[in-house]
Write an enzyme that holds these catalytic residues in place. Structure first.
Site, PDB file in Angstrom:
ATOM      1  N   LYS A  78       0.809  -1.087  -0.042  1.00 17.45           N
ATOM      2  CA  LYS A  78      -0.165  -0.083  -0.178  1.00 17.45           C
ATOM      3  C   LYS A  78       0.702   1.281  -0.022  1.00 17.45           C
ATOM      4  CE  LYS A  78      -3.910  -2.243   2.070  1.00 17.45           C
ATOM      5  NZ  LYS A  78      -5.093  -2.247   3.036  1.00 17.45           N
ATOM      6  N   TYR A 105     -12.266  -1.736  -3.990  1.00 20.88           N
ATOM      7  CA  TYR A 105     -12.765  -2.090  -2.953  1.00 20.88           C
ATOM      8  C   TYR A 105     -14.294  -1.846  -2.919  1.00 20.88           C
ATOM      9  CZ  TYR A 105      -8.319  -2.043  -0.346  1.00 20.88           C
ATOM     10  OH  TYR A 105      -7.030  -2.457   0.138  1.00 20.88           O
ATOM     11  N   ASN A 119      -2.375  -0.061   6.711  1.00 16.71           N
ATOM     12  CA  ASN A 119      -1.802  -1.142   7.018  1.00 16.71           C
ATOM     13  C   ASN A 119      -0.663  -2.020   6.183  1.00 16.71           C
ATOM     14  OD1 ASN A 119      -3.610  -1.991   5.548  1.00 16.71           O
ATOM     15  ND2 ASN A 119      -4.708  -3.235   6.854  1.00 16.71           N
ATOM     16  N   HIS A 128      -2.245  -5.711   1.334  1.00 15.39           N
ATOM     17  CA  HIS A 128      -3.448  -6.007   1.349  1.00 15.39           C
ATOM     18  C   HIS A 128      -3.206  -7.452   0.720  1.00 15.39           C
ATOM     19  CE1 HIS A 128      -7.610  -6.773  -0.321  1.00 15.39           C
ATOM     20  NE2 HIS A 128      -6.827  -7.541  -1.565  1.00 15.39           N
ATOM     21  N   GLU A 141      -9.204 -10.459  -8.083  1.00 14.94           N
ATOM     22  CA  GLU A 141      -8.303  -9.806  -7.731  1.00 14.94           C
ATOM     23  C   GLU A 141      -7.179  -9.779  -8.679  1.00 14.94           C
ATOM     24  OE1 GLU A 141      -9.332  -8.319  -3.101  1.00 14.94           O
ATOM     25  OE2 GLU A 141      -7.447  -8.985  -3.554  1.00 14.94           O
TER      26      GLU A 141
HETATM   27  P1  CMP Z   1      -7.402  -4.616   3.430  1.00 16.97           P
HETATM   28  O1  CMP Z   1      -7.193  -5.804   4.026  1.00 16.97           O
HETATM   29  O2  CMP Z   1      -6.961  -3.885   2.158  1.00 16.97           O
HETATM   30  O3  CMP Z   1      -9.050  -4.525   3.253  1.00 16.97           O
HETATM   31  C1  CMP Z   1      -9.841  -3.397   3.550  1.00 16.97           C
HETATM   32  C2  CMP Z   1      -9.051  -2.341   3.920  1.00 16.97           C
HETATM   33  O4  CMP Z   1      -9.914  -1.186   4.534  1.00 16.97           O
HETATM   34  C3  CMP Z   1      -8.017  -2.679   5.067  1.00 16.97           C
HETATM   35  O5  CMP Z   1      -7.054  -3.511   4.650  1.00 16.97           O
HETATM   36  C4  CMP Z   1      -7.778  -1.575   5.764  1.00 16.97           C
HETATM   37  O6  CMP Z   1      -6.826  -0.570   4.973  1.00 16.97           O
HETATM   38  C5  CMP Z   1      -9.156  -0.904   5.586  1.00 16.97           C
HETATM   39  N1  CMP Z   1      -9.823  -0.795   6.794  1.00 16.97           N
HETATM   40  C6  CMP Z   1     -10.409  -2.025   7.148  1.00 16.97           C
HETATM   41  N2  CMP Z   1     -10.944  -1.681   8.476  1.00 16.97           N
HETATM   42  C7  CMP Z   1     -10.987  -0.336   8.633  1.00 16.97           C
HETATM   43  C8  CMP Z   1     -11.388   0.351   9.648  1.00 16.97           C
HETATM   44  N3  CMP Z   1     -12.032   0.120  10.673  1.00 16.97           N
HETATM   45  N4  CMP Z   1     -11.252   1.684   9.734  1.00 16.97           N
HETATM   46  C9  CMP Z   1     -10.234   2.418   8.526  1.00 16.97           C
HETATM   47  N5  CMP Z   1      -9.900   1.391   7.432  1.00 16.97           N
HETATM   48  C10 CMP Z   1     -10.220   0.096   7.578  1.00 16.97           C
END
Ligand code: CMP
Length: 140
Positions: free
Chosen positions: A10, A50, A113, A116, A127
């Site tokens: 990311k 998404y 985070n 993904h 995907e």
């Molecule tokens: P990812 O695994 O890419 O899938 C969805 C993404 O949304 C997740 O990682 C985070 O980057 C984001 N995400 C998931 N939960 C939350 C949350 N509670 N608040 C903000 N971002 C979130």
């Protein structure tokens, strides 16, 4: 059984200069990198990727974040790749991620985070097709 999955390094991890370390971590866990692209997602691309989260309160912020800088999308292959990648990434929230996982090492928040990974083999097929053509992954 050998399986393919999709990962995205990311914008937070790319901007911090952690993309190479994360790719090396994945190779160290037995993933073969079949395809690798650096790209800066458009709003439409991030919204489409998404789409499943469209109704979630974090959707607009997630799209904003995912378009804030370049990402690296990679097609990965390994035995049990989908579940294996999810273990190696750690929990979505880095505060809950096990020690030594990619998110424990590199993520700064539940949104930023670092990585993904596809949720299921069905989701991985969708995907992978979002970022790579079939021809790009045949015989890779
Ligand atoms: P990812 O695994 O890419 O899938 C969805 C993404 O949304 C997740 O990682 C985070 O980057 C984001 N995400 C998931 N939960 C939350 C949350 N509670 N608040 C903000 N971002 C979130």
């Amino acid at each position: 059984m050998s399986e393919q999955t999709l990962t995205i390094i990311k914008p937070d991890a790319v901007a911090a200069g952690n993309a190479g370390k994360i790719l090396a971590h994945l190779e160290g866990e037995g993933f073969r990198i079949l395809g690798l692209k650096r790209l800066h997602l458009s709003r439409d691309q991030a919204r489409a990727f998404y789409e499943v989260h469209r109704e979630r309160p974090f959707y607009d912020s997630l799209v904003e974040f995912m378009t804030s800088g370049p990402v690296m999308a990679a097609a990965l292959e390994r035995d049990d790749a989908v579940a294996g990648l999810r273990r190696v990434m750690g929990a979505t929230n880095p505060e809950e991620a096990d020690e030594g996982t990619i998110r424990a090492l590199y993520a700064s928040s539940i949104e930023k985070n670092s990585i993904h990974g596809s949720l299921s083999p069905e989701n991985a097929a969708l995907e992978l097709a979002f970022f790579f053509s079939r021809a790009e992954l045949i015989g890779a």
